[in-house]
Design a protein around this motif. Structure first.
Motif, PDB file in Angstrom:
ATOM      1  N   SER A 110       0.814  -1.221   0.000  1.00 21.90           N
ATOM      2  CA  SER A 110       0.000   0.000   0.000  1.00 21.90           C
ATOM      3  C   SER A 110       0.843   1.264   0.000  1.00 21.90           C
ATOM      4  CB  SER A 110      -0.893   0.032   1.243  1.00 21.90           C
ATOM      5  OG  SER A 110      -1.650  -1.131   1.345  1.00 21.90           O
ATOM      6  N   ASP A 311      -4.829  -2.552  -1.904  1.00 22.53           N
ATOM      7  CA  ASP A 311      -6.152  -2.294  -2.449  1.00 22.53           C
ATOM      8  C   ASP A 311      -6.181  -0.858  -2.952  1.00 22.53           C
ATOM      9  OD1 ASP A 311      -8.764  -2.329  -3.129  1.00 22.53           O
ATOM     10  OD2 ASP A 311      -9.531  -2.867  -1.152  1.00 22.53           O
ATOM     11  N   GLY A 318      -7.392  -3.849  -7.726  1.00 22.67           N
ATOM     12  CA  GLY A 318      -6.129  -3.377  -7.171  1.00 22.67           C
ATOM     13  C   GLY A 318      -5.328  -2.616  -8.221  1.00 22.67           C
ATOM     14  N   ILE A 341      -6.859  -9.652  -4.439  1.00 23.54           N
ATOM     15  CA  ILE A 341      -6.276  -8.778  -3.414  1.00 23.54           C
ATOM     16  C   ILE A 341      -5.912  -9.709  -2.249  1.00 23.54           C
ATOM     17  CG2 ILE A 341      -6.612  -6.720  -1.974  1.00 23.54           C
ATOM     18  CD1 ILE A 341      -7.260  -6.017  -4.835  1.00 23.54           C
ATOM     19  N   TYR A 376     -11.116 -11.083  -2.886  1.00 26.10           N
ATOM     20  CA  TYR A 376     -10.298 -10.828  -1.694  1.00 26.10           C
ATOM     21  C   TYR A 376      -9.911 -12.189  -1.137  1.00 26.10           C
ATOM     22  CZ  TYR A 376     -11.108  -5.892  -1.963  1.00 26.10           C
ATOM     23  OH  TYR A 376     -11.103  -4.592  -2.397  1.00 26.10           O
TER      24      TYR A 376
END
Lengths: 381, 189
Positions: A110, A311, A318, A341, A376
């Protein structure tokens, strides 16, 4: 990465500690203290100041490095754009870690994905060897006269940064010969060629300067390939935009970045042993994004599982999934693509899970809705 | 590939043992990984660390779920943690305890044959003068797994500890004696 920094021996390093990048600077500060490098180490009060000091130093013509992670990179955000806009070839050792909140110190992507459009060249590393190799190459790429953009090399927090594994360290003299002496065409201290850095740049010229930076990023593609090839000739391992593993005849491809790509190799071996034509594409260069090359390498693949360790919060997919699909669209190929993800906040991804992902992706039909396009993986829902 | 899981309590040196063993194996020409499980670091809390040791390059970067050997640095962990999770019956279980393997079997559901014990805490107290059983367990582990040369382990550990405890040679010698004694005293029955 600290060892690469010792060999690079930058003129200036300004940094502020943050887990899990702290040890890079801790070890490097030891090298400075022991006189093993000639670096001017500037200890600052925050990452915002660290990047500001790096910019001043790079504008003055010094080879400049820093290291950070996660919240530290986030605090640099304002300066990241400026470093790129001023065309300052600063090199950063970045350790990928989740962003708060809630607070988490473990690996996901991230942090750098949040700063993906700042104008920095971005290289991902599968293991400690690649982190070392990439950091050395990042100096050459950033300083290339046709590029002149800052660059970071990132590596997975804790998984790689705090694990011990074999790394082949090249002789100091060979690394120094490879990176060469830094001779910037312009610098603030050169009175014979005066320049202005940091001036207001209004609608009359700002656009042209940003466009010129974009040219630098386009040119980086060629520089990355050339330098990766030269690196291979010098040290044995050639680097490009990505690495293919059993991809040539694959029906299903995993596309992954960072340490997961290493785990995926074992998954591919196991799938192949079971007769499944699975392959891996490990993306090394995220900025510049090698869209055409990726699409060409994946042209024959009918099913793709794109693995995103972050994410994008676009409520769609993504960051890697989004950009890869755009690349495939432009190339006119439409493989069935599922975006996974996974691994946020350091959640483990086991090789058996990657096998399941490949198997289930190969069975995927035409994605009907968002829930079949983006999955996910490994989360309690 | 040999995968080892170390169970200890914060402060007993489970991480250090994994790193020392990994470095020694690396010096002996092996490909290795050594890494702890990072969480809240508290003295006395259950912790784990891991080694992967192979003749081939290791690309796996996931957690170790099916270790071939499990080393338990503190017998009180047996009541708190499932130390044999993922350990196949052909694996190795090595426990720091004064009890014999036969006695330990009464309270451990794991049915593998290779259960070994060594009184590492007593050895550590007598040699290092502190209850830090990690280096003892390395010596005992080499005896029962034989994946690398024992003298190579001694030599590399001496070098590593020699750097860390430059001015305290008694600690280095204490650890050397601890490793040797654990190697000799590990119990198979």
């Amino acid at each position: 990465m600290a060892e690469a920094m010792r060999q690079i021996n930058p003129d200036v390093c300004a940094a502020y500690p943050i887990t899990p990048a702290t040890e890079i600077m801790q070890i490097f500060a030891g090298f400075v203290n022991d006189g093993m490098v000639k670096t001017e180490l500037i200890t600052v009060e925050s990452e915002h100041s660290a990047m500001s000091a790096c910019m001043g130093s790079a504008a003055a013509g010094a080879r400049t490095m820093t290291a950070t992670s996660s919240q530290g990179l986030a605090l640099m955000y304002e300066m990241l754009y400026i470093a790129a806009g001023y065309r300052l070839p600063i090199v950063m050792a970045e350790v990928n870690r989740a962003l708060s909140g809630p607070i988490n110190i473990h690996c996901d992507h991230s942090d750098t994905m949040g700063a993906r459009d700042t104008g920095w060249i971005q290289l991902f590393s599968e293991n400690a060897q690649e982190a070392y190799d990439n950091l050395i190459q990042a100096v050459r790429i950033a300083e290339h006269p046709d590029v002149l953009l800052p660059a970071w090399t990132s590596t997975d927090g804790f998984i790689i940064s705090h694990g011990m594994e074999n790394v082949h360290i090249y002789p100091d003299a060979e690394v120094q010969k490879f990176i060469g002496e830094y001779k910037p065409a312009f610098n603030l201290l050169d009175n014979s060629k005066p320049i202005t850095v940091g001036a207001a740049d209004l609608p009359d010229f700002y656009f042209e300067h940003r466009r010129a930076a974009y040219e630098g990023m386009r040119n980086a593609k060629q520089a990355i390939v050339e330098i990766g090839r030269e690196f291979g000739k010098t040290f044995g391992q050639t680097y490009g935009f990505f690495e293919e593993y059993h991809l040539q005849d694959a029906e299903v491809a995993l596309v992954a970045m960072g340490s997961t790509a290493g785990t995926a190799r074992v998954a591919i071996d196991n799938l192949r042993a079971r007769g499944l034509k699975a392959g891996l594409l490990k993306l090394r260069v995220f900025r510049p994004f090698p869209a055409e090359e990726l699409a060409a390498a994946l042209k024959h693949v009918s099913h793709i599982a794109v693995l995103d360790r972050s994410d994008g919060f676009n409520a769609q997919s993504g960051p890697l999934g989004t950009e890869l699909k755009a690349a495939l669209f432009d190339a006119g190929t439409r493989p069935k693509t599922v975006n996974y993800i996974y691994g946020l906040g350091g959640r483990d991804i086991h090789f058996t899970e990657l096998e399941q992902i490949a198997e289930q992706t190969l069975k995927a039909g035409e994605p009907k809705d968002l829930n079949s396009r983006v999955i996910y993986w490994g989360v309690r829902e | 590939m040999l995968e080892i899981r170390w169970h200890g309590r914060g402060g007993q040196g489970a991480k250090t043992a994994a790193l020392l063993l990994g470095e020694a194996a690396m010096q002996a020409g092996k490909h290795v990984q050594a890494f702890p499980e990072y969480g809240p670091e508290r003295m006395g809390a259950p912790v784990q660390s891991f080694d992967r040791i192979s003749d081939q390059p290791i690309t796996l970067h996931c957690s170790v779920t099916n270790p071939k050997a499990v080393v338990v640095l503190d017998p009180s962990l047996l009541d708190a943690v499932d130390v044999t999770a993922g350990l196949n019956e052909d694996g190795v279980l090595l426990i720091n305890t004064p009890k014999s393997p036969a006695e330990m079997r009464k309270s451990i559901p794991w049915k593998g044959k290779k259960l070994f014990t060594v009184d590492a805490s007593t050895i550590a107290l007598e040699t290092i003068k502190r209850n830090v059983p990690n280096t003892c367990m390395m010596g005992a582990l080499i005896k029962v797994t034989d994946f690398m040369d024992f003298n190579a382990l001694l030599e590399d550990t001496r070098n590593k500890l020699g750097k860390k405890f430059k001015n305290r040679p008694e600690i280095v010698e204490g650890n050397m004696n601890a490793i040797r004694r654990a190697y000799e005293e590990v119990k198979t029955q």
